[in-house]
Design an enzyme around this catalytic site. Sequence first.
Site, short mmCIF file in Angstrom:
data_model
loop_
_atom_site.label_atom_id
_atom_site.label_comp_id
_atom_site.label_asym_id
_atom_site.label_seq_id
_atom_site.Cartn_x
_atom_site.Cartn_y
_atom_site.Cartn_z
N THR A 119 -7.27 9.71 8.07
CA THR A 119 -7.09 7.85 7.42
C THR A 119 -7.28 6.77 8.82
OG1 THR A 119 -5.48 8.64 7.49
CG2 THR A 119 -6.99 9.40 5.60
N GLY B 160 -5.75 0.48 5.99
CA GLY B 160 -5.39 -0.41 5.87
C GLY B 160 -6.28 -1.69 6.52
N CYS B 161 -7.15 -1.15 7.86
CA CYS B 161 -8.21 -2.41 8.00
C CYS B 161 -8.84 -3.00 6.83
CB CYS B 161 -8.26 -1.83 9.69
SG CYS B 161 -6.28 -1.93 10.85
N LYS C 231 1.06 -1.27 -0.19
CA LYS C 231 0.45 0.00 0.15
C LYS C 231 0.70 1.19 -0.34
CE LYS C 231 -1.48 -1.42 3.11
NZ LYS C 231 -2.81 -1.85 5.09
#
Length: 277
Positions: A211, A215-216, A179
């Site tokens: 933000t 990722g989760c 990412k």
Amino acid sequence: MKKVLTIAGSDSSGGAGIQTDLKTFAAHGVYGMSVITSITAQNTMGVNYIEDISSKGVTCQLEAIFTDIEVDSIKIGMLSNSNIVESVYDGLKKYKTNNIVLDPVMISTSGFDLIDDAAKNKLINTLFSIADIITPNIMEAKCIYKLLFNIEVNITRVEEMVKVGKEIQTVTGKYVLIKGGHLDENPCDVLIDINNKEHYFTNNRIKTKNTHGTGCTLSSAIAANLALGFEMIDAVKKSKKFITMAIENSLNIGSGCGPTNPMGQIYKDLNLKYKGD
């Protein structure tokens, strides 16, 4: 209804971990279940405290789910010590699971170390072997690379993401999604498929500080889409569109970095419906 399990830590502020995973599952129309590995005291400003669940407690949660309910896919998040990693690995091997999305959570956005060195090594030596896709951010990819090759690597450009991702993929044999939200240029995520071919997912940077939980949310969206029957590349593509929506609808709460909003579009649709009524 498809059933998806998240194995991760709890975020007391609701913006990441188990809490955002379950919201993401709900937004995709799948049934969400959880195995909690750690309890964190955190808010939009950062992580202040972590208390791990015992490895037995993790094992018992896994047993309770798998002996009763069919699981269509799994998202794995924060596993902060090697005993928990081992319990998760043993449990998933025992129950012969599929569609595993491993988000190797190591460092919080605020710089808090979420996983000890023994757990990092155990993670690579066990769960990497049964995961279908690994989804590190740039900092985590650098850490994984060092553990695999004993070499410090710098990642500041997309070309470097591709190089590192391909080398990690060659060793693991898994899909690797790095990412790129921390790039100085426009964000670009790079997926290396099991044939070692790269796929690019670019976005214009959304002007927001909110933000927390990105990722989760992305990894749990991938797990939901795999459960719904999409092939890996399509699952990632759909999940990238979903996380963009969640960031566009992010919530400006707290004094720090607010959370993404996986339910954002659903809330908008509900408001329109009730206004119409």
